[in-house]
Design a protein around this motif. Structure first.
Motif, PDB file in Angstrom:
ATOM      1  N   PRO A 142       0.824  -1.215   0.000  1.00 19.31           N
ATOM      2  CA  PRO A 142       0.000   0.000   0.000  1.00 19.31           C
ATOM      3  C   PRO A 142       0.858   1.265   0.000  1.00 19.31           C
ATOM      4  O   PRO A 142       1.983   1.281   0.511  1.00 19.31           O
ATOM      5  CB  PRO A 142      -0.799  -0.106   1.304  1.00 19.31           C
ATOM      6  CG  PRO A 142      -0.704  -1.535   1.721  1.00 19.31           C
ATOM      7  CD  PRO A 142       0.601  -2.040   1.203  1.00 19.31           C
ATOM      8  N   ASP A 143       0.295   2.324  -0.570  1.00 19.66           N
ATOM      9  CA  ASP A 143       0.914   3.644  -0.425  1.00 19.66           C
ATOM     10  C   ASP A 143       0.617   4.234   0.951  1.00 19.66           C
ATOM     11  O   ASP A 143       1.391   5.037   1.470  1.00 19.66           O
ATOM     12  CB  ASP A 143       0.376   4.604  -1.495  1.00 19.66           C
ATOM     13  CG  ASP A 143       0.651   4.121  -2.900  1.00 19.66           C
ATOM     14  OD1 ASP A 143       1.827   3.844  -3.208  1.00 19.66           O
ATOM     15  OD2 ASP A 143      -0.311   4.001  -3.684  1.00 19.66           O
ATOM     16  N   LEU A 144      -0.519   3.829   1.511  1.00 17.64           N
ATOM     17  CA  LEU A 144      -0.969   4.382   2.788  1.00 17.64           C
ATOM     18  C   LEU A 144      -1.734   3.315   3.549  1.00 17.64           C
ATOM     19  O   LEU A 144      -2.532   2.570   2.959  1.00 17.64           O
ATOM     20  CB  LEU A 144      -1.880   5.591   2.539  1.00 17.64           C
ATOM     21  CG  LEU A 144      -2.540   6.242   3.763  1.00 17.64           C
ATOM     22  CD1 LEU A 144      -1.494   6.879   4.663  1.00 17.64           C
ATOM     23  CD2 LEU A 144      -3.576   7.269   3.331  1.00 17.64           C
ATOM     24  N   VAL A 145      -1.511   3.262   4.848  1.00 17.01           N
ATOM     25  CA  VAL A 145      -2.300   2.418   5.745  1.00 17.01           C
ATOM     26  C   VAL A 145      -3.038   3.327   6.721  1.00 17.01           C
ATOM     27  O   VAL A 145      -2.451   4.234   7.307  1.00 17.01           O
ATOM     28  CB  VAL A 145      -1.411   1.421   6.506  1.00 17.01           C
ATOM     29  CG1 VAL A 145      -2.171   0.794   7.674  1.00 17.01           C
ATOM     30  CG2 VAL A 145      -0.902   0.328   5.566  1.00 17.01           C
ATOM     31  N   VAL A 146      -4.334   3.069   6.865  1.00 15.20           N
ATOM     32  CA  VAL A 146      -5.163   3.771   7.845  1.00 15.20           C
ATOM     33  C   VAL A 146      -5.641   2.706   8.824  1.00 15.20           C
ATOM     34  O   VAL A 146      -6.371   1.787   8.430  1.00 15.20           O
ATOM     35  CB  VAL A 146      -6.357   4.474   7.187  1.00 15.20           C
ATOM     36  CG1 VAL A 146      -7.130   5.299   8.221  1.00 15.20           C
ATOM     37  CG2 VAL A 146      -5.897   5.360   6.032  1.00 15.20           C
ATOM     38  N   ALA A 147      -5.232   2.815  10.084  1.00 16.52           N
ATOM     39  CA  ALA A 147      -5.449   1.685  10.986  1.00 16.52           C
ATOM     40  C   ALA A 147      -5.382   2.138  12.446  1.00 16.52           C
ATOM     41  O   ALA A 147      -5.553   3.316  12.765  1.00 16.52           O
ATOM     42  CB  ALA A 147      -4.418   0.590  10.701  1.00 16.52           C
ATOM     43  N   ASP A 148      -5.106   1.201  13.327  1.00 20.56           N
ATOM     44  CA  ASP A 148      -4.946   1.439  14.756  1.00 20.56           C
ATOM     45  C   ASP A 148      -4.154   0.266  15.331  1.00 20.56           C
ATOM     46  O   ASP A 148      -3.825  -0.680  14.619  1.00 20.56           O
ATOM     47  CB  ASP A 148      -6.317   1.599  15.449  1.00 20.56           C
ATOM     48  CG  ASP A 148      -7.294   0.492  15.073  1.00 20.56           C
ATOM     49  OD1 ASP A 148      -7.072  -0.669  15.486  1.00 20.56           O
ATOM     50  OD2 ASP A 148      -8.269   0.771  14.345  1.00 20.56           O
ATOM     51  N   HIS A 149      -3.826   0.369  16.609  1.00 23.90           N
ATOM     52  CA  HIS A 149      -3.130  -0.707  17.326  1.00 23.90           C
ATOM     53  C   HIS A 149      -1.928  -1.225  16.532  1.00 23.90           C
ATOM     54  O   HIS A 149      -1.244  -0.464  15.847  1.00 23.90           O
ATOM     55  CB  HIS A 149      -4.099  -1.824  17.659  1.00 23.90           C
ATOM     56  CG  HIS A 149      -5.028  -1.486  18.791  1.00 23.90           C
ATOM     57  ND1 HIS A 149      -6.017  -2.343  19.220  1.00 23.90           N
ATOM     58  CD2 HIS A 149      -5.133  -0.401  19.585  1.00 23.90           C
ATOM     59  CE1 HIS A 149      -6.681  -1.800  20.215  1.00 23.90           C
ATOM     60  NE2 HIS A 149      -6.165  -0.619  20.466  1.00 23.90           N
ATOM     61  N   GLY A 150      -1.664  -2.527  16.639  1.00 25.86           N
ATOM     62  CA  GLY A 150      -0.509  -3.106  15.977  1.00 25.86           C
ATOM     63  C   GLY A 150      -0.591  -3.112  14.469  1.00 25.86           C
ATOM     64  O   GLY A 150       0.444  -3.211  13.789  1.00 25.86           O
ATOM     65  N   TRP A 151      -1.791  -3.014  13.915  1.00 23.43           N
ATOM     66  CA  TRP A 151      -1.922  -2.899  12.457  1.00 23.43           C
ATOM     67  C   TRP A 151      -1.178  -1.652  11.969  1.00 23.43           C
ATOM     68  O   TRP A 151      -0.451  -1.696  10.975  1.00 23.43           O
ATOM     69  CB  TRP A 151      -3.382  -2.806  12.058  1.00 23.43           C
ATOM     70  CG  TRP A 151      -4.275  -3.932  12.436  1.00 23.43           C
ATOM     71  CD1 TRP A 151      -4.950  -4.089  13.616  1.00 23.43           C
ATOM     72  CD2 TRP A 151      -4.642  -5.060  11.623  1.00 23.43           C
ATOM     73  NE1 TRP A 151      -5.717  -5.238  13.579  1.00 23.43           N
ATOM     74  CE2 TRP A 151      -5.545  -5.842  12.375  1.00 23.43           C
ATOM     75  CE3 TRP A 151      -4.309  -5.463  10.336  1.00 23.43           C
ATOM     76  CZ2 TRP A 151      -6.112  -7.014  11.876  1.00 23.43           C
ATOM     77  CZ3 TRP A 151      -4.872  -6.632   9.832  1.00 23.43           C
ATOM     78  CH2 TRP A 151      -5.754  -7.401  10.611  1.00 23.43           C
ATOM     79  N   ALA A 152      -1.404  -0.519  12.646  1.00 24.20           N
ATOM     80  CA  ALA A 152      -0.757   0.733  12.254  1.00 24.20           C
ATOM     81  C   ALA A 152       0.735   0.701  12.559  1.00 24.20           C
ATOM     82  O   ALA A 152       1.554   1.155  11.755  1.00 24.20           O
ATOM     83  CB  ALA A 152      -1.418   1.906  12.966  1.00 24.20           C
ATOM     84  N   GLY A 153       1.095   0.181  13.746  1.00 22.44           N
ATOM     85  CA  GLY A 153       2.494   0.152  14.124  1.00 22.44           C
ATOM     86  C   GLY A 153       3.337  -0.698  13.198  1.00 22.44           C
ATOM     87  O   GLY A 153       4.437  -0.295  12.796  1.00 22.44           O
ATOM     88  N   CYS A 154       2.842  -1.869  12.832  1.00 27.56           N
ATOM     89  CA  CYS A 154       3.580  -2.762  11.934  1.00 27.56           C
ATOM     90  C   CYS A 154       3.810  -2.104  10.580  1.00 27.56           C
ATOM     91  O   CYS A 154       4.911  -2.148  10.038  1.00 27.56           O
ATOM     92  CB  CYS A 154       2.816  -4.072  11.773  1.00 27.56           C
ATOM     93  SG  CYS A 154       3.552  -5.230  10.590  1.00 27.56           S
ATOM     94  N   ALA A 155       2.771  -1.483  10.038  1.00 28.15           N
ATOM     95  CA  ALA A 155       2.905  -0.838   8.727  1.00 28.15           C
ATOM     96  C   ALA A 155       3.922   0.292   8.779  1.00 28.15           C
ATOM     97  O   ALA A 155       4.774   0.431   7.896  1.00 28.15           O
ATOM     98  CB  ALA A 155       1.544  -0.326   8.263  1.00 28.15           C
ATOM     99  N   GLY A 156       3.833   1.125   9.824  1.00 28.50           N
ATOM    100  CA  GLY A 156       4.788   2.210   9.943  1.00 28.50           C
ATOM    101  C   GLY A 156       6.208   1.713  10.102  1.00 28.50           C
ATOM    102  O   GLY A 156       7.147   2.269   9.517  1.00 28.50           O
TER     103      GLY A 156
END
Length: 265
Positions: A189-203
């Motif tokens: 993805p170019d961008l992930v919009v998420a929360d919790h570990g979903w967001a942390g892992c992508a970042g």
């Protein structure tokens, strides 16, 4: 319903306890900050923090600055807070990144570890970006993680166990999605919009990541402070009624230019 003004949204956030005097108690917040500082990776939400945040007072200072909790280390029991002005400031930053995604017709992946609270916030945002010409990433089929299945519901990746959408802080489901895309030879993805570990892992994997975090989930705020995440919006991520988030979502999408012309409060 009209799109709320900033002042009206702040009032709504406080009244519904999305911000202001939130339900999360102070001792719970401080316990989580301490666990993160002591190296408990469950609280790192997929980020690699090393030994940079080994002093819980440093964690508290960031949380006071970016989330609005009390900065008094002697305040150890009772009520804690999220500053609603900081919530709206972060929504404005998130809106700017969503506007860029729409302008560039980016590939965007949505995911939530808090389906009981934030699923529809993500769903509405995904629908708006899709209508603006973005590709909402379709995750590979048959993914397994943390003794459950990773699948999409209304365009949002979630973890399912025993026919139940699962509340999870784990980064493992997002890792399964990103690894699955790579195995299939598909772009990430170019961008992930998420929360919790979903967001942390992508970042942590170098993907632009924006999302939401409660005052007892400090890792994503630290990630934003370090530049690993672009935006972390402070809020109570599971209030009494998920419909309470609707005015916030309307404000966000309007600020991003993703809603048609409508009445504004």
């Amino acid at each position: 319903m009209p799109i709320p003004s900033r002042a009206a949204l702040v009032e709504h956030l406080v009244r519904t306890r999305i911000a202001g005097d939130v339900a999360t108690p102070r001792d719970n917040n401080l316990s989580h900050y301490r666990q993160l500082a002591n190296g408990n990776r469950h609280f790192w939400l997929g980020l690699e923090l090393g030994d940079r945040w080994s002093d819980e007072q440093d964690v508290l200072a960031v949380m006071a600055e970016r989330c609005g909790v009390s900065d008094d280390p002697e305040h150890r029991q009772g009520q804690d807070t999220i500053d609603p002005e900081l919530t709206v400031d972060a929504l404005d930053r998130m809106a700017a990144r969503l506007r860029k995604a729409a302008a560039d017709r980016e590939r965007v992946l949505f995911a939530t570890g808090h389906p009981g609270g934030l699923l529809d916030v993500h769903r509405q945002t995904a629908d708006a970006l899709r209508a603006a010409g973005c590709e909402i990433v379709r995750i590979p089929g048959g993914l397994m993680a943390d003794e459950g299945m990773v699948f999409q519901f209304a365009g949002v990746a979630v973890l399912e166990r025993g026919a139940t959408l699962w509340h999870t802080h784990s980064p493992v489901p997002m890792a399964a999605v990103l690894d699955g895309l790579e195995r299939e030879g598909r772009p990430r993805p170019d961008l992930v919009v998420a929360d919790h570990g979903w967001a942390g892992c992508a970042g942590q994997r170098g993907i632009d990541s924006i999302g939401y975090a409660d005052c007892n989930d400090p890792a994503l705020f630290l990630g934003e402070a370090e530049g690993t995440l672009q935006v972390t919006v402070p809020l109570d991520d599971h209030v009494a009624d998920p419909r309470f988030y609707d005015p916030m979502t309307d404000y966000l999408l309007d600020a991003a230019g993703l809603l048609p012309s409508v009445e504004r409060a």
